[in-house]
Design an enzyme around this catalytic site. Structure first.
Site, PDB file in Angstrom:
ATOM      1  N   HIS A  38       0.838  -1.204   0.000  1.00 37.29           N
ATOM      2  CA  HIS A  38       0.000   0.000   0.000  1.00 37.29           C
ATOM      3  C   HIS A  38       0.867   1.247   0.000  1.00 37.29           C
ATOM      4  CE1 HIS A  38      -2.913   2.865   2.224  1.00 37.29           C
ATOM      5  NE2 HIS A  38      -3.123   2.932   0.919  1.00 37.29           N
ATOM      6  N   HIS A  58      -2.122   0.722   8.151  1.00 41.66           N
ATOM      7  CA  HIS A  58      -3.551   0.741   7.794  1.00 41.66           C
ATOM      8  C   HIS A  58      -4.135  -0.667   7.809  1.00 41.66           C
ATOM      9  CE1 HIS A  58      -1.387   4.008   5.547  1.00 41.66           C
ATOM     10  NE2 HIS A  58      -2.208   4.723   6.277  1.00 41.66           N
TER      11      HIS A  58
HETATM   12  S1  FES Z   1       0.962   1.093   4.357  1.00 45.91           S
HETATM   13 FE1  FES Z   1       0.245  -0.898   4.768  1.00 45.91          FE
HETATM   14  S2  FES Z   1      -1.888  -0.742   4.706  1.00 45.91           S
HETATM   15 FE2  FES Z   1      -1.195   1.246   4.308  1.00 45.91          FE
END
Ligand code: FES
Length: 170
Positions: A101, A120
């Protein structure tokens, strides 16, 4: 020879030249595509010894860096076979720890049997080639290609692109 006779000859030469240029360009493009595809596996990657097989009990977790110091990874010995796993039961696997992500390092949660991102909460399943199960990320974790050599577990490549990179080897 008249001017009119020279022009067709020059015209053919130019066409041949353009044709040769196009062929060379196409060959170069194909060659570069071949190089980038093989680089996504093991070509050009360093060989790094991560552990001795004899030291890896089921549940073992070893953090290491691969293919360089800026790229954290984790090796796990799970209790069942995994696609791409090595060892007697194909239970030894390794993944990049950089979340797909936004690049936070994921941690292994043994109770949930998941690699979980603390930023997150994306969760990745190490028993399913690092596939994302839930969260903000859009793809699974890159899997580190492992090899067993005389009882030593070695990292030798990466399947998938490490977060934040245009190529895995910088
Ligand atoms: S950086 Fe891993 S879920 Fe956002």
């Amino acid at each position: 020879m008249s001017k009119g006779a020279k022009k067709p000859g020059l015209s053919v030469d130019r066409r041949q030249l353009l044709s040769m240029g196009a062929a060379v360009g196409a060959a170069g493009l194909a060659a570069s595509k071949g190089i980038s595809q093989s680089a996504a596996q093991t070509s050009g990657f360093p060989t790094v010894q991560v552990a001795q097989l004899s030291d890896l009990a089921v549940g073992a977790e070893i953090e290491f860096d691969y293919p360089d110091a800026d790229s954290p990874a984790v090796l796990l010995r799970l209790d069942g076979p995994v696609e791409g796993g090595i060892g007697p039961d194909q239970t030894i696997v390794a993944y990049s720890r950089l979340c797909t992500h936004k690049g936070c390092p994921v941690n292994y949660n043994a109770a949930h049997r998941m690699l979980i991102c603390p930023c997150h909460w994306s969760s990745f399943d190490p028993a399913k080639k690092g596939r994302m199960i839930i969260g903000q990320a859009s793809q699974g974790l890159p899997q580190i290609t492992l090899r067993l050599t005389n009882g030593a577990v070695e990292a030798v490549g990466v399947e998938g692109l490490i977060y934040g990179r245009q190529q895995n080897i910088l």
